[in-house]
Design an enzyme around this catalytic site. Structure first.
Site, PDB file in Angstrom:
ATOM      1  N   LYS A 118       0.826  -1.221   0.000  1.00  0.00           N
ATOM      2  CA  LYS A 118       0.000   0.000   0.000  1.00  0.00           C
ATOM      3  C   LYS A 118       0.848   1.253   0.000  1.00  0.00           C
ATOM      4  O   LYS A 118       0.507   2.237  -0.660  1.00  0.00           O
ATOM      5  CB  LYS A 118      -0.946   0.016   1.209  1.00  0.00           C
ATOM      6  CG  LYS A 118      -2.125  -0.912   1.035  1.00  0.00           C
ATOM      7  CD  LYS A 118      -3.234  -0.568   2.003  1.00  0.00           C
ATOM      8  CE  LYS A 118      -4.434  -1.465   1.803  1.00  0.00           C
ATOM      9  NZ  LYS A 118      -5.449  -1.287   2.836  1.00  0.00           N
ATOM     10  N   LYS A 201      -5.689 -10.040  -6.506  1.00  0.00           N
ATOM     11  CA  LYS A 201      -6.848 -10.177  -5.617  1.00  0.00           C
ATOM     12  C   LYS A 201      -8.006  -9.297  -6.088  1.00  0.00           C
ATOM     13  O   LYS A 201      -7.778  -8.175  -6.540  1.00  0.00           O
ATOM     14  CB  LYS A 201      -6.402  -9.749  -4.210  1.00  0.00           C
ATOM     15  CG  LYS A 201      -7.385  -9.999  -3.114  1.00  0.00           C
ATOM     16  CD  LYS A 201      -6.850  -9.529  -1.770  1.00  0.00           C
ATOM     17  CE  LYS A 201      -6.833  -8.020  -1.670  1.00  0.00           C
ATOM     18  NZ  LYS A 201      -6.608  -7.497  -0.316  1.00  0.00           N
ATOM     19  N   LYS A 204     -11.725  -3.703  -3.769  1.00  0.00           N
ATOM     20  CA  LYS A 204     -12.552  -2.517  -4.007  1.00  0.00           C
ATOM     21  C   LYS A 204     -11.709  -1.378  -4.542  1.00  0.00           C
ATOM     22  O   LYS A 204     -12.241  -0.410  -5.084  1.00  0.00           O
ATOM     23  CB  LYS A 204     -13.325  -2.113  -2.744  1.00  0.00           C
ATOM     24  CG  LYS A 204     -12.554  -2.113  -1.457  1.00  0.00           C
ATOM     25  CD  LYS A 204     -13.508  -2.053  -0.245  1.00  0.00           C
ATOM     26  CE  LYS A 204     -12.874  -2.645   1.000  1.00  0.00           C
ATOM     27  NZ  LYS A 204     -13.792  -3.066   2.021  1.00  0.00           N
TER      28      LYS A 204
HETATM   29  P1  TYM Z   1     -10.862  -5.512   4.333  1.00  0.00           P
HETATM   30  O1  TYM Z   1     -11.830  -4.433   4.663  1.00  0.00           O
HETATM   31  O2  TYM Z   1      -9.854  -5.259   3.271  1.00  0.00           O
HETATM   32  O3  TYM Z   1     -11.641  -6.832   3.945  1.00  0.00           O
HETATM   33  C1  TYM Z   1     -12.667  -7.361   4.770  1.00  0.00           C
HETATM   34  C2  TYM Z   1     -12.637  -8.880   4.774  1.00  0.00           C
HETATM   35  O4  TYM Z   1     -12.811  -9.378   3.443  1.00  0.00           O
HETATM   36  C3  TYM Z   1     -11.744 -10.266   3.123  1.00  0.00           C
HETATM   37  N1  TYM Z   1     -11.427 -10.110   1.699  1.00  0.00           N
HETATM   38  C4  TYM Z   1     -11.348 -11.118   0.845  1.00  0.00           C
HETATM   39  N2  TYM Z   1     -11.513 -12.447   0.995  1.00  0.00           N
HETATM   40  C5  TYM Z   1     -11.370 -13.225  -0.085  1.00  0.00           C
HETATM   41  N3  TYM Z   1     -11.056 -12.735  -1.322  1.00  0.00           N
HETATM   42  C6  TYM Z   1     -10.875 -11.413  -1.518  1.00  0.00           C
HETATM   43  N4  TYM Z   1     -10.595 -10.947  -2.723  1.00  0.00           N
HETATM   44  C7  TYM Z   1     -11.019 -10.538  -0.404  1.00  0.00           C
HETATM   45  N5  TYM Z   1     -10.913  -9.204  -0.258  1.00  0.00           N
HETATM   46  C8  TYM Z   1     -11.164  -8.954   1.043  1.00  0.00           C
HETATM   47  C9  TYM Z   1     -10.584  -9.822   4.001  1.00  0.00           C
HETATM   48  O5  TYM Z   1      -9.645 -10.863   4.178  1.00  0.00           O
HETATM   49  C10 TYM Z   1     -11.291  -9.456   5.266  1.00  0.00           C
HETATM   50  O6  TYM Z   1     -11.555 -10.602   6.050  1.00  0.00           O
HETATM   51  N6  TYM Z   1      -7.568  -5.258   8.084  1.00  0.00           N
HETATM   52  C11 TYM Z   1      -8.883  -5.730   7.706  1.00  0.00           C
HETATM   53  C12 TYM Z   1      -9.996  -5.176   8.556  1.00  0.00           C
HETATM   54  C13 TYM Z   1      -9.826  -5.365  10.031  1.00  0.00           C
HETATM   55  C14 TYM Z   1      -9.981  -6.581  10.753  1.00  0.00           C
HETATM   56  C15 TYM Z   1      -9.760  -6.239  12.111  1.00  0.00           C
HETATM   57  C16 TYM Z   1     -10.272  -7.884  10.380  1.00  0.00           C
HETATM   58  C17 TYM Z   1      -9.534  -4.402  10.925  1.00  0.00           C
HETATM   59  N7  TYM Z   1      -9.488  -4.907  12.175  1.00  0.00           N
HETATM   60  C18 TYM Z   1      -9.817  -7.212  13.116  1.00  0.00           C
HETATM   61  C19 TYM Z   1     -10.332  -8.858  11.391  1.00  0.00           C
HETATM   62  C20 TYM Z   1     -10.106  -8.520  12.733  1.00  0.00           C
HETATM   63  C21 TYM Z   1      -9.152  -5.301   6.266  1.00  0.00           C
HETATM   64  O7  TYM Z   1      -8.599  -4.340   5.766  1.00  0.00           O
HETATM   65  O8  TYM Z   1     -10.125  -5.994   5.653  1.00  0.00           O
END
Ligand code: TYM
Length: 341
Positions: A118, A201, A204
């Site tokens: 990032k 991947k 969004k």
């Molecule tokens: P984020 O907002 O990018 O994504 C949310 C969840 O969706 C999953 N995900 C995917 N799974 C499969 N294929 C994909 N292409 C894909 N894109 C996204 C992510 O693995 C995630 O589970 N850091 C985290 C948010 C967060 C969090 C936490 C998660 C903040 N604090 C505590 C768990 C526990 C994030 O940016 O997810």
């Protein structure tokens, strides 16, 4: 779920930094819903403090947070059975995040691949928050003493860091205070890939909207995106090893299996030998059938933003009731005076 010394509690979060994608749905939300019925307490969070590690327009952030809440509810998260809230309404996250900034080591943070991706070449200009992000994520989880965290594959390294932070805290203070959290990365779609490039991947933030399916896409748009998805000229194989070195084929098969709730083997047993044109038609039908009710329920909920705010406000009260006593204990352990009445 594996037994640990701590009461089982599930926590996970999603950033309200844009619309929800099929990746978020299959990799995360679908699992959140099934864990809601698994007998443990479930806590799900719209992580707005994480979202602002990169610029967010304030009005857009508010709208996206409500839309994410609507997406959770429309997908089957019941705010009566799960705790559903936005992170910034519970100050325990930021407070524990600071303490973890003092536990985590620079070397650990520097190794985070998501930070490297990032921040890229422009790391001098990245926010300090973006660098500290995984430490706040550890705080999200551990402020609830969560034992299980359902996520997609891309969050695995952050969960390893969470374990490292918990272990170091426990060691330096000589206590078994924080649980060593188990990642829950399961199912056929733990890493949904871009529809345009099977090695990237689905995200969004991809500039091409054709690369992803958004939960707000119309049935026509979903069908068109699947029809146009990149594939190769070979028919579908009859078994999993036939997907080796065919990332786009593998991705569509994984998506089908995850949507249908069957294994990749079972998918290929049905679809092996077919051409992609035919398979894509079946996949589009299945995707629309699954997502259309969610999309229309999200739109309905978005008509009443005050009701969404009320629901997540109540969720925040429930979340704070769990996290505040844990934070009090943390302050006592670390040596901070608490003398307010
Ligand atoms: P984020 O907002 O990018 O994504 C949310 C969840 O969706 C999953 N995900 C995917 N799974 C499969 N294929 C994909 N292409 C894909 N894109 C996204 C992510 O693995 C995630 O589970 N850091 C985290 C948010 C967060 C969090 C936490 C998660 C903040 N604090 C505590 C768990 C526990 C994030 O940016 O997810």
């Amino acid at each position: 779920m594996a037994e640990t010394g701590h009461t089982q509690r599930v926590f996970s979060g999603i950033q309200p930094s844009g619309g929800l994608t099929l990746g978020n749905y299959l990799g995360a939300i679908k699992r959140f819903v099934s864990m809601q019925d698994g007998g443990s307490e479930t806590v799900y969070c719209m992580v707005d403090l994480h979202a602002i590690t990169v610029w967010q327009d304030p009005e857009a952030l508010r709208r996206q947070t409500r839309e994410l809440a609507a997406g959770f509810i429309a997908s089957g998260i019941d705010p009566e059975r799960s705790v559903l809230f936005n992170q910034s309404q519970v100050s325990a996250h930021a407070r524990l995040g600071w303490i973890f900034n003092c536990v985590a080591r620079m070397g650990w943070m520097n190794r985070m691949t998501q930070w490297k991706e990032k921040a890229g070449k422009n790391s001098e200009n990245a926010s300090l928050g973006l660098f500290a992000y995984p430490s706040l994520m550890a705080a999200d989880i551990l402020a609830y003493h969560a034992t299980h965290v359902p996520v997609g594959e891309d969050q695995k390294q952050h969960l390893e860091l969470t374990r490292d932070i918990a272990t170091k805290f426990n060691q330096v203070y000589g206590l078994d205070f924080f649980p060593i959290t188990e990642p829950v990365i399961e199912g056929a779609a733990t890493r949904v890939m871009s529809l345009r490039d099977g090695l990237k991947k689905m995200s969004k933030s991809d500039p091409s909207d054709m690369s992803r399916i958004n939960l707000t896409d119309s049935a026509d748009t979903i069908a068109r995106k699947i029809r146009k998805a990149k594939t190769d000229p070979e028919p579908l194989p009859g078994a999993v090893d036939g997907l080796a070195n065919r990332p786009e084929a593998r991705n569509l098969v994984n998506i089908y299996a995850a949507l249908a709730g069957i294994s990749v083997d079972a998918t290929l047993a049905q679809a092996g030998g077919r051409q992609f044109g035919q398979f894509k038609t079946a996949l589009a039908e299945l995707a629309v059938e699954t997502l259309a009710p969610i999309t229309s329920e999200m739109a309905r909920l978005m008509h009443d933003p005050a009701e969404i705010d009320r629901i997540i406000g109540q969720g925040a009260n429930k979340a704070a009731a769990i996290a505040e006593p844990i934070l009090d204990q943390v302050h006592d352990i670390v040596g901070m005076i608490r003398s307010r009445g």
